[in-house]
Write an enzyme that holds these catalytic residues in place. Structure first.
Site: not given
Ligand code: MEV
Length: 425
Positions: A83, A261, A277, A375
């Site tokens: 990413e 995430k 792992d 991005h």
């Molecule tokens: C993207 O890979 C991760 C984010 O969505 C995390 C977040 O929203 O805190 C930017």
């Protein structure tokens, strides 16, 4: 006639024989076969013995996040991830958190839990007591299994017993607590629980079913925290908004999942670079986030009495620097060398610190310019490079595409042609 995926003895074939079958199956071109056949920096012998039915390799970019200071020590942090922006974001946030000793991290004991499930036990609550009565004998039995671990000061530490009522009747669950030191621990723990199971059957008169590690590594919690001046994140207003973003994760699981995430973007990238792992880490972390019965964020941001932005993170990390793929994959060995870690605890400290920094970077971007701008900048640069741009043309073409809102490969190619012909400024 319909094709059959039933291929007898596929695993016994050589890598090239297997690849030929797949190439015919999928109609792969010679070029595609050659690309897939390229194992990159993984020697063929290792690749072919790591998993079954290998037909090729898939390379991922290996990057290094800079600026990290953790427990007063500087680190370059290897990250493997597909990413865009993750590595840049981690490096950026690490810079914001460098003051003093930087990010402080404390991993606890490296204890894993192995489970034995016992069924068909008469008088299960009484038998649970009998297991406790024989605790030392059971621990001794488990100790016979891993002399290296024992010699280094690790090994079985404790036993816990629970009786759970279920639709198949009462189930006794025995937890064997093992200090696995610098290993992830699955092999050692699985061997030990398999070995104590017959003894547990004898003591209880029941039958052992599952004998396996628990990836809910609640005895391997790592905590990390950091404190930074609001100026370092762009001022008081942004610091306040980061706190508000943290609050939303606390009150709404829909946000908490995305928040976590983002944390795992960093944690898993380090896990991949060091061949951990990562499925175990991921599963354990999310279960821990839901330990109260409600899914919560793994990290929090607050303002302290002096108006500093303070962040903290708490998650289980089951990582190793000995055994498993860590020692087999030549690149993970290099990653560990770049990190310079001497213990699994130190690796866990770093991963928690990276998770916290990654989270700060994400929240800061979200409350400031939004996530897409950064991005898109990277995406535009990537397209320019793919189109063949080099040197300063990469940024020139990227900037043009962004300012004109046309971030596309064909446009990058067109712009490059114009620049090379001297038509564009
Ligand atoms: C993207 O890979 C991760 C984010 O969505 C995390 C977040 O929203 O805190 C930017």
């Amino acid at each position: 006639m319909a094709r059959s995926s039933r291929i007898k003895g596929f695993y016994k074939l050589s890598l090239d024989e297997r690849l030929k079958i797949v190439a015919e199956w999928a109609g792969l071109s010679d070029e595609e076969v050659e690309l897939l056949r390229n194992l990159g920096n993984l020697p063929e012998k290792i690749a072919d013995s790591m998993i079954e039915n290998v037909i090729g390799g898939m390379t991922m970019p290996f990057a290094v996040a800079v600026n990290f200071k953790i427990n007063g020590k500087d680190y370059l942090v290897p990250m493997v991830i597909e990413e865009t922006s993750v590595v840049a974001a981690a490096s950026n946030a690490a810079k914001m958190l460098r003051e003093g000793d930087g990010i402080i991290a404390r991993a606890g004991p490296q204890e894993m839990i192995g489970q034995v499930m016992l069924v068909n036990v008469t008088a299960p609550r009484y038998k649970a007591m009998k297991i406790i009565e024989h605790k030392e004998e059971i621990l001794d039995h488990a100790r016979q299994q891993d002399s290296t671990l024992l010699r280094l000061g690790g090994g079985p530490r404790d036993l816990e017993v629970r009786v759970l009522d279920s639709r198949i009747g009462p189930v006794i669950v025995v937890h064997l607590i093992v200090d696995v030191l610098d290993a992830m621990g699955a092999n050692a723990v699985n061997t030990m629980v398999e070995c104590i199971a017959p003894l547990l059957e004898k003591i209880t008169g029941g039958e052992a079913r599952l004998r396996i590690i628990s990836n809910y590594a609640t005895r391997r919690i790592v905590r990390a925290w950091a404190r930074t001046k609001p100026e370092n994140v762009g001022g008081e207003d942004i610091a306040k908004k980061i706190v508000e973003a943290s609050v939303l994760a606390d009150i709404d699981p829909y946000r908490a999942v995305t928040h976590n995430k983002g944390i795992m973007n960093g944690v898993i990238a380090v896990a991949l670079a060091t061949a951990q792992d990562h499925r175990a880490i991921e599963a354990g972390a999310h279960a821990y986030a839901a330990r109260t019965g409600v899914y919560k964020p793994l990290s929090y941001w607050e303002l302290d009495e002096e108006g500093y932005l303070v962040g903290s993170i708490e998650l289980p990390l089951q990582v190793g620097i000995v055994g498993g793929a860590t020692k087999v994959h030549p690149i993970s060995r290099i990653a560990l060398k770049i990190l310079g870690v001497k213990t699994a605890k130190e690796l866990a400290d770093i991963m928690a610190a990276v998770g916290l920094a990654q989270n700060l970077a994400a929240l800061r971007a979200l409350v400031h310019e939004g996530i897409q701008k950064g991005h898109m900048r990277l995406h535009a640069r990537n397209l320019a490079i793919m189109a063949g741009a080099q040197g300063e043309l990469v940024d020139k073409i990227a900037e043009r595409m962004i300012s004109e809102g046309r971030i596309r490969y064909d446009y990058a190619k067109k712009l490059l042609e114009e620049y090379l012909k001297g038509e564009a400024k």
